[in-house]
Scaffold this motif. Structure first.
Motif, PDB file in Angstrom:
ATOM      1  N   ALA A   1     -55.933 -31.009  34.654  1.00 65.34           N
ATOM      2  CA  ALA A   1     -56.912 -31.975  34.154  1.00 65.34           C
ATOM      3  C   ALA A   1     -58.341 -31.640  34.586  1.00 65.34           C
ATOM      4  O   ALA A   1     -59.262 -31.732  33.771  1.00 65.34           O
ATOM      5  N   MET A   2     -58.526 -31.240  35.826  1.00 67.70           N
ATOM      6  CA  MET A   2     -59.902 -31.111  36.309  1.00 67.70           C
ATOM      7  C   MET A   2     -60.672 -29.976  35.633  1.00 67.70           C
ATOM      8  O   MET A   2     -61.793 -30.177  35.189  1.00 67.70           O
ATOM      9  N   PRO A   3     -60.085 -28.772  35.522  1.00 71.66           N
ATOM     10  CA  PRO A   3     -60.835 -27.736  34.796  1.00 71.66           C
ATOM     11  C   PRO A   3     -61.147 -28.174  33.360  1.00 71.66           C
ATOM     12  O   PRO A   3     -62.249 -27.939  32.853  1.00 71.66           O
ATOM     13  N   GLY A   4     -60.198 -28.858  32.740  1.00 69.40           N
ATOM     14  CA  GLY A   4     -60.432 -29.354  31.372  1.00 69.40           C
ATOM     15  C   GLY A   4     -61.628 -30.295  31.330  1.00 69.40           C
ATOM     16  O   GLY A   4     -62.499 -30.191  30.460  1.00 69.40           O
ATOM     17  N   LEU A   5     -61.679 -31.176  32.301  1.00 70.12           N
ATOM     18  CA  LEU A   5     -62.782 -32.145  32.343  1.00 70.12           C
ATOM     19  C   LEU A   5     -64.134 -31.440  32.520  1.00 70.12           C
ATOM     20  O   LEU A   5     -65.106 -31.759  31.836  1.00 70.12           O
ATOM     21  N   PHE A   6     -64.166 -30.437  33.418  1.00 67.48           N
ATOM     22  CA  PHE A   6     -65.432 -29.720  33.640  1.00 67.48           C
ATOM     23  C   PHE A   6     -65.912 -29.040  32.353  1.00 67.48           C
ATOM     24  O   PHE A   6     -67.082 -29.105  31.991  1.00 67.48           O
ATOM     25  N   VAL A   7     -64.977 -28.399  31.668  1.00 63.64           N
ATOM     26  CA  VAL A   7     -65.356 -27.674  30.453  1.00 63.64           C
ATOM     27  C   VAL A   7     -65.903 -28.645  29.403  1.00 63.64           C
ATOM     28  O   VAL A   7     -66.957 -28.413  28.791  1.00 63.64           O
ATOM     29  N   ILE A   8     -65.219 -29.742  29.217  1.00 62.18           N
ATOM     30  CA  ILE A   8     -65.663 -30.721  28.211  1.00 62.18           C
ATOM     31  C   ILE A   8     -67.062 -31.244  28.556  1.00 62.18           C
ATOM     32  O   ILE A   8     -67.961 -31.314  27.715  1.00 62.18           O
ATOM     33  N   MET A   9     -67.259 -31.584  29.843  1.00 63.24           N
ATOM     34  CA  MET A   9     -68.549 -32.180  30.204  1.00 63.24           C
ATOM     35  C   MET A   9     -69.694 -31.193  30.001  1.00 63.24           C
ATOM     36  O   MET A   9     -70.745 -31.555  29.465  1.00 63.24           O
ATOM     37  N   ILE A  10     -69.491 -29.970  30.439  1.00 66.69           N
ATOM     38  CA  ILE A  10     -70.574 -28.999  30.297  1.00 66.69           C
ATOM     39  C   ILE A  10     -70.829 -28.733  28.812  1.00 66.69           C
ATOM     40  O   ILE A  10     -71.976 -28.666  28.360  1.00 66.69           O
ATOM     41  N   GLY A  11     -69.748 -28.653  28.052  1.00 67.70           N
ATOM     42  CA  GLY A  11     -69.881 -28.450  26.602  1.00 67.70           C
ATOM     43  C   GLY A  11     -70.707 -29.560  25.969  1.00 67.70           C
ATOM     44  O   GLY A  11     -71.642 -29.300  25.200  1.00 67.70           O
ATOM     45  N   ILE A  12     -70.399 -30.806  26.308  1.00 66.48           N
ATOM     46  CA  ILE A  12     -71.130 -31.916  25.677  1.00 66.48           C
ATOM     47  C   ILE A  12     -72.582 -31.951  26.157  1.00 66.48           C
ATOM     48  O   ILE A  12     -73.504 -32.210  25.382  1.00 66.48           O
ATOM     49  N   ALA A  13     -72.798 -31.651  27.447  1.00 63.70           N
ATOM     50  CA  ALA A  13     -74.179 -31.664  27.950  1.00 63.70           C
ATOM     51  C   ALA A  13     -75.011 -30.604  27.217  1.00 63.70           C
ATOM     52  O   ALA A  13     -76.169 -30.845  26.853  1.00 63.70           O
ATOM     53  N   LEU A  14     -74.406 -29.433  26.985  1.00 61.56           N
ATOM     54  CA  LEU A  14     -75.127 -28.376  26.260  1.00 61.56           C
ATOM     55  C   LEU A  14     -75.377 -28.790  24.813  1.00 61.56           C
ATOM     56  O   LEU A  14     -76.457 -28.591  24.261  1.00 61.56           O
ATOM     57  N   TYR A  15     -74.389 -29.395  24.215  1.00 63.55           N
ATOM     58  CA  TYR A  15     -74.552 -29.859  22.831  1.00 63.55           C
ATOM     59  C   TYR A  15     -75.689 -30.883  22.756  1.00 63.55           C
ATOM     60  O   TYR A  15     -76.553 -30.818  21.881  1.00 63.55           O
ATOM     61  N   ALA A  16     -75.689 -31.833  23.715  1.00 63.50           N
ATOM     62  CA  ALA A  16     -76.711 -32.885  23.695  1.00 63.50           C
ATOM     63  C   ALA A  16     -78.111 -32.275  23.798  1.00 63.50           C
ATOM     64  O   ALA A  16     -79.061 -32.762  23.188  1.00 63.50           O
ATOM     65  N   PHE A  17     -78.209 -31.182  24.548  1.00 62.86           N
ATOM     66  CA  PHE A  17     -79.483 -30.505  24.743  1.00 62.86           C
ATOM     67  C   PHE A  17     -80.055 -30.005  23.415  1.00 62.86           C
ATOM     68  O   PHE A  17     -81.266 -29.934  23.220  1.00 62.86           O
ATOM     69  N   THR A  18     -79.177 -29.667  22.478  1.00 64.63           N
ATOM     70  CA  THR A  18     -79.647 -29.107  21.209  1.00 64.63           C
ATOM     71  C   THR A  18     -80.128 -30.177  20.232  1.00 64.63           C
ATOM     72  O   THR A  18     -80.683 -29.869  19.188  1.00 64.63           O
ATOM     73  N   LEU A  19     -79.893 -31.445  20.542  1.00 65.81           N
ATOM     74  CA  LEU A  19     -80.248 -32.491  19.581  1.00 65.81           C
ATOM     75  C   LEU A  19     -81.743 -32.797  19.598  1.00 65.81           C
ATOM     76  O   LEU A  19     -82.359 -32.832  20.668  1.00 65.81           O
TER      77      LEU A  19
END
Ligand code: PFF
Length: 445
Positions: A170-188
């Motif tokens: 669970a934890m590695p999955g959570l880290f990947v998702i969070m960083i992915g969404i933070a990067l996505y949000a940056f592009t908006l």
């Protein structure tokens, strides 16, 4: 009955992932976001970081030291080092865990509901009304029961094959998702307003008692301190583990996740024009503003939203299992129950108490204030005094895995003077606010 040998973590990384799993949870995302927005952004974040370093690190090392040395749950561990008079502090820990898990399970239930809806029907545009519908009443009870059933099931699996195994995935999955969404949000487009809201430092706002108390409570809650979770987890550690290093890794990961959660939540909300939804912030902010933003984003919103709420489910679950583990290990110690029985009995009792929060958000909010501002901070004060002043040779105990360095000497100094003074100050100022909340909910004026 012959005492079986104590369970152990399968590996150091397994312990670390489970401890980080405990620390990282709804506190980092739901609670951190609404407090950061309610308490004025960066000032609050700065204070929260300061308390993590100054108070969180020493208290965590104290808990790990006692747990690893005593190799038992909180009640027996404190009696082991301090004599039976100190049992009461362990008992307060267990009671605090009981209270926190009762309402934590309710919020965990909301996260399951949102993840499920993202996968099936999507996010409704009228997210505030939707939140009102699902946050309390029978809907809330049903999702709370589902969440607690999952928690109980994992804890029944034990340390290595239950808690550690889940955390490892669970934890590695959570880290990947969070960083992915933070990067996505940056592009908006428009994300900048979110960063500005989150990261603008306003000294005047930060230096109020209310913000100081909230930031300290949040540091304790987020690091899972003050109620014996870290103590209990450490009781399954081998004697040669390096506790100061583990403390640093867990705390750094926990603060990092909270910080990234802010980089994910605020830009998304502001880029999609939902800034006004969080300015009158309440405990529902995250569950109202974000889904509304996702609802305006079509298919992308569904996907990002699903990933977000899945990460939230994972974070909540790995924290809830640590809370339940405290109750389980204490009842196994006290009644010589086997693990499954302990998990089932304590899990069902906690769910029963939580039903109250599931039906009444004011009770949830009150339980949260009392548990964190009084019990966690008070429990932290207790453990600090215990290790700083009562326990014999804490430096020797803490450094059993290595040579005692200057780090441990500083640690003891902090535990003796700085941390108790800070915690007393915070507790003293938290009392009136919590009391006022209690009076309001109890209808006393
Ligand atoms: N640290 C968890 C979070 O941030 O969500 C919550 C928590 C777990 C608090 C365990 C206290 C605790 F003992």
């Amino acid at each position: 009955m012959a005492k079986q040998s104590r369970e152990q973590w399968r590996s150091r990384s397994g312990f670390l992932l489970a401890a980080v799993g405990s620390a990282v949870g709804l506190g980092n995302m739901w609670r951190f976001s609404y407090l950061a927005s309610e308490k004025g952004g960066a000032g609050f974040v700065g204070l929260y970081l300061l308390f993590t370093l100054l108070i969180g690190l020493p208290v965590m090392l104290a808990e790990l030291t006692i747990g690893r040395g005593a190799r038992s749950g909180p009640v027996m561990a404190l009696a082991h080092y301090g004599g039976s008079a100190w049992r009461w502090l362990g008992a307060v820990f267990v009671a605090t865990g009981f209270l926190i898990l009762s309402y934590y399970g309710v919020i965990g239930g909301w996260t399951i509901r949102y993840a499920f809806e993202a996968a099936t029907i999507g996010f409704p545009v009228d997210s505030a009304a939707h939140f009102d519908d699902l946050a309390s009443g029978y809907d809330s009870l049903a999702t709370q029961v589902a969440f607690m059933a999952m928690t109980i099931l994992i804890v029944c699996g034990g340390i290595g094959s239950g808690i550690e195994r889940v955390a490892r995935v669970a934890m590695p999955g959570l880290f990947v998702i969070m960083i992915g969404i933070a990067l996505y949000a940056f592009t908006l487009d428009g994300a900048g307003a979110g960063y500005a809201y989150y990261l603008n430092f306003d000294l005047e706002k930060a230096l109020t008692l209310d913000v100081i108390v909230a930031a300290a409570g949040q540091a304790f809650f987020s690091l899972s301190l003050g109620m014996g979770v870290m103590l209990t987890f450490a009781s399954y550690l081998p004697r040669d583990s390096h506790l100061a290093k583990e403390t640093a890794v867990i705390s750094f990961a926990d603060f990092g996740v909270a910080y990234v959660a802010g980089l994910m939540v605020f830009p998304l909300i502001f880029a999609l024009g939902m800034g006004s939804e969080i300015s009158g912030s309440t405990i529902g902010a995250l569950f109202v503003a974000l889904p509304k933003a996702f609802a305006t984003m079509g298919l992308v919103g569904r996907i990002v939203g699903l990933a977000f709420f899945l990460a939230l489910v994972v974070g909540a679950l790995t924290s809830a299992i640590s809370l339940l583990e405290v109750l389980v290990s204490a009842s196994m110690d006290a009644f010589h129950w086997e693990r499954r029985r302990a998990a089932l009995v304590s899990g069902v009792l906690v769910t029963g108490l939580g039903a109250w929060s599931a039906f009444d958000l004011d009770i949830l909010d009150l339980a949260d204030s009392i548990a964190i501002n009084l019990f966690l901070v008070g429990g932290g004060l207790g453990i600090t005094i215990f290790v700083g002043w009562i326990m014999h040779d804490p430096i020797g105990e803490a450094s059993a895995g290595g040579t005692p360095s200057i780090v441990y000497v500083i640690w003891r100094g902090l535990l003796r003077y700085v941390v108790p003074a800070a915690l007393l100050f915070i507790l003293w100022h938290a009392l009136p606010e919590t009391w006022a909340k209690f009076r309001a909910v109890a209808g006393l004026g």
